[in-house]
Structures are given as structure tokens and as C-alpha cells.
Design a protein around this motif. Structure first.
Motif, short mmCIF file in Angstrom:
data_model
loop_
_atom_site.label_atom_id
_atom_site.label_comp_id
_atom_site.label_asym_id
_atom_site.label_seq_id
_atom_site.Cartn_x
_atom_site.Cartn_y
_atom_site.Cartn_z
N SER A 34 0.85 -1.18 0.00
CA SER A 34 0.00 0.00 0.00
C SER A 34 0.89 1.24 0.00
N ASP A 35 0.38 2.32 -0.52
CA ASP A 35 1.09 3.60 -0.46
C ASP A 35 0.04 4.71 -0.44
N VAL A 36 0.44 5.85 0.10
CA VAL A 36 -0.45 7.02 0.14
C VAL A 36 0.28 8.21 -0.43
N MET A 37 -0.33 8.83 -1.44
CA MET A 37 0.19 10.06 -2.03
C MET A 37 -0.68 11.20 -1.52
N ALA A 49 5.12 5.63 2.59
CA ALA A 49 5.36 4.23 2.21
C ALA A 49 5.74 3.44 3.45
N PRO A 50 5.36 2.16 3.52
CA PRO A 50 5.64 1.36 4.71
C PRO A 50 7.07 0.83 4.78
N VAL A 67 9.40 12.25 0.88
CA VAL A 67 9.09 10.82 1.03
C VAL A 67 9.25 10.46 2.50
N GLU A 68 8.22 9.85 3.08
CA GLU A 68 8.27 9.42 4.46
C GLU A 68 8.03 7.91 4.52
N VAL A 69 8.99 7.21 5.11
CA VAL A 69 8.89 5.75 5.27
C VAL A 69 8.62 5.46 6.75
N GLY A 70 7.55 4.74 7.02
CA GLY A 70 7.21 4.45 8.41
C GLY A 70 5.88 3.74 8.50
N ALA A 71 5.34 3.71 9.70
CA ALA A 71 4.11 2.97 9.96
C ALA A 71 2.98 3.45 9.06
N LEU A 72 2.42 2.52 8.28
CA LEU A 72 1.32 2.82 7.37
C LEU A 72 0.40 1.61 7.36
N ASP A 73 -0.85 1.83 7.72
CA ASP A 73 -1.83 0.75 7.75
C ASP A 73 -2.99 1.11 6.82
#
Length: 206
Positions: A34-37, A49-50, A67-73
């Protein structure tokens, strides 16, 4: 090499000016993901991005300011999605109503480029074929479209307002989601003539 994806794209704007595009993929070159823009009112574009592998893949195709990489549900399907970024620092809910199926579910890329493209531009204001800012050719093959009928988003606990059109354009890639908030089941096909995307994906598999 051509790379196939399969999943949903959920897109919605909010009265505060924030626009959110959620990708929830059962199939991608880096596996289920999954990703969120997220486009801010001032136009700043952030990818959430997770993992670094997902971030590397998405940024090899699209453009972002951050770009932020971290907790993503992300959970849900074409009838609705729920998103939590960084344990609730940002949340998004979208629920969809009845829509329509776009047959056939599997069709050649040439049909998408030469037949679907002008129809999609005329009816939905979207592009189903083009070249991304990173030089990747992309075909969007939608199979189901549903309008978003309920939506809510928060940022640091602040409600971002009622749902609104996805406008102004987010500028992540060559195409924009439909201005009307929607959830679309889609099977994108990607190809990078330069081979750069293939090399990035190969490095991630090593």
C-alpha cells in the motif's frame, strides 16, 4: 520488461485543500503493498510508504517533494478504505456507493491506449495511457469504478473538512484521478524503456 499491478486506487479531496490518493495493491513488482500520495493545500506532494522497497519502487515512477517511510496501515477494498499513517498522525476514511463494472477485466494494452484513452478523457477527464515524470510508460486498465459517498480525514487530530473534488491537480504523475472522489479497481501495466525501473527492482530482490 512490463510489470503488472492489481488493486485499487482511492482518491478524495477535502474542503481544507488536502487531496489524498491511496493505492492498495494485491499484486505489484514488490509484492502486496500500500502507499499514500498526499498533496497539501500549498501543492507540496508527499509519499507515505511502509518500507524502503515500496518507496524506491514508487519514486522510480512518480514525482514527490517529500518521502516518508514508516508505519502505514491500509485496509479495505473497492467498497471502502481505512488509512492510518504513523499510528494515527494522519487518518483517512473513504466509503463508496454503487458504481459500474468496466469489461472485459483483461484486455490488451493497445486497446487501453488507442480506444479507452479518448473515451476516458471525454467521460471522466482522466488519462489511461502516458509517460510518467520518470520516463515510465503506464497503462491504467480500470475494471470497476465507484463514487465515494462518505469521507473523512484528520491531520494531527484536526478534521480536514468535508469531501471535495480532487482539485487542483495533485501532479504526482502524467495522469490525475477523476475529479469526483472515487475508488477504482485497476490493473496498471508499467514499462520503462530505459531499463532503470528493472534495475531498481532487481537490486531490491538481491
Amino acid at each position: 520488461m512490463r510489470h503488472r499491478m492489481e488493486g485499487i486506487i482511492a482518491a478524495c479531496g477535502f474542503a481544507s485543500g488536502h487531496r489524498v490518493v491511496v493505492g492498495h495493491w494485491a499484486r505489484s513488482p514488490v509484492g502486496p503493498m500500500s502507499d499514500v500520495m498526499w498533496a497539501d493545500p500549498d501543492g507540496a506532494r508527499t509519499l507515505f510508504a511502509p518500507t524502503h522497497a515500496v518507496a524506491a519502487f514508487v519514486t522510480a515512477v512518480y514525482d514527490f517533494d517529500r518521502v516518508e517511510v514508516g508505519a502505514l496501515d491500509v485496509s479495505g477494498d473497492e467498497r471502502g478504505v481505512e488509512v492510518s499513517i504513523r499510528d494515527g498522525a494522519r487518518t483517512v476514511h473513504m466509503g463508496a456507493g454503487p458504481g459500474w463494472h468496466i469489461p472485459p477485466s483483461r484486455r490488451p494494452a493497445a486497446l487501453t491506449r488507442w480506444v479507452e484513452a479518448p473515451i476516458a478523457r471525454a467521460l471522466m477527464g482522466v488519462h489511461t495511457y502516458g509517460v510518467t515524470p520518470r520516463g515510465v510508460r503506464e497503462w491504467y486498465q480500470a475494471t470497476t469504478w465507484r463514487p465515494v459517498t462518505s469521507a473523512r480525514a484528520t491531520l494531527a487530530g484536526r478534521d480536514l473538512g468535508v469531501r471535495a473534488a480532487v482539485d487542483p491537480p495533485c501532479r504526482f504523475g502524467f495522469s490525475e484521478p477523476p475529479p469526483r472522489p472515487s475508488i477504482t479497481a485497476v490493473r496498471p501495466l508499467l514499462e520503462d524503456p530505459s531499463g532503470r525501473l528493472d534495475r531498481i527492482l532487481a537490486e531490491r530482490r538481491d
